[in-house]
Scaffold this motif. Structure first.
Motif, PDB file in Angstrom:
ATOM      1  N   ASP A 108     -51.640   6.562  73.542  1.00 33.47           N
ATOM      2  CA  ASP A 108     -50.648   6.033  72.613  1.00 33.47           C
ATOM      3  C   ASP A 108     -50.879   6.678  71.255  1.00 33.47           C
ATOM      4  N   TYR A 109     -50.314   7.864  71.085  1.00 37.71           N
ATOM      5  CA  TYR A 109     -50.563   8.632  69.875  1.00 37.71           C
ATOM      6  C   TYR A 109     -49.990   7.954  68.634  1.00 37.71           C
ATOM      7  N   SER A 110     -48.891   7.252  68.749  1.00 33.40           N
ATOM      8  CA  SER A 110     -48.280   6.667  67.553  1.00 33.40           C
ATOM      9  C   SER A 110     -49.153   5.568  66.955  1.00 33.40           C
ATOM     10  N   SER A 111     -49.753   4.717  67.771  1.00 35.00           N
ATOM     11  CA  SER A 111     -50.606   3.675  67.194  1.00 35.00           C
ATOM     12  C   SER A 111     -51.928   4.271  66.708  1.00 35.00           C
ATOM     13  N   LYS A 158     -52.227   7.277  65.408  1.00 32.87           N
ATOM     14  CA  LYS A 158     -51.904   7.917  64.135  1.00 32.87           C
ATOM     15  C   LYS A 158     -51.706   6.872  63.052  1.00 32.87           C
ATOM     16  N   ALA A 159     -51.109   5.738  63.388  1.00 35.21           N
ATOM     17  CA  ALA A 159     -50.930   4.671  62.401  1.00 35.21           C
ATOM     18  C   ALA A 159     -52.285   4.183  61.894  1.00 35.21           C
ATOM     19  N   ARG A 168     -47.428  14.880  60.635  1.00 36.40           N
ATOM     20  CA  ARG A 168     -47.454  14.698  62.095  1.00 36.40           C
ATOM     21  C   ARG A 168     -48.743  15.285  62.645  1.00 36.40           C
TER      22      ARG A 168
END
Length: 132
Positions: A25-28, A30-31, A61
């Protein structure tokens, strides 16, 4: 996998959030990284007498890290085919028929390129961000 370096407390995976599974889960992730970066930047601002609430992190990104690494290695004089191999690309100077027949993995060359890039990043950090 047995030859990969181990990180204490993280058996099996080098890039992981849990230690038991790869990052998926790259988005969490990165968050969390963005939040940590913002906290560090605000701490630095506070220590230097600036208002930490005025600090913002410019949008970026994860792919920017690959671009920065590629650009940095090229700046350091690494051959494009080695940079492409580090990025796991099949383009640049080894494409088409050459990519079909050339199965060399460039392991020593990739290691040298990444060590050179790592040294340059360490130099940049030690200089306080002076890009010269």
């Amino acid at each position: 996998m047995a030859a990969l370096p181990r990180i204490a407390g993280r058996p099996g995976y080098i890039f992981t959030r849990t230690g038991t599974a790869p990052i998926s889960d790259y988005s969490s992730s990165k968050a969390k990284l963005d939040a940590a970066m913002l906290a560090i930047a605000r701490e630095d601002a506070s220590r230097s007498g600036h208002d930490p609430k005025g600090i913002k992190i410019k949008p970026w990104r994860l792919h920017d890290l690959r671009r920065t690494c590629s650009t940095g290695m090229a700046k350091l004089g690494q051959p494009i085919h080695v940079v492409e191999a580090v990025l796991n690309h099949r383009s640049g100077t080894i494409s088409g028929v050459a990519a079909v027949y050339n199965r060399y993995q460039y392991l020593a060359e990739k290691r040298a390129a990444l060590e050179s890039w790592g040294s340059d990043v360490e130099r940049l950090i030690a200089s306080g961000g002076d890009l010269r």
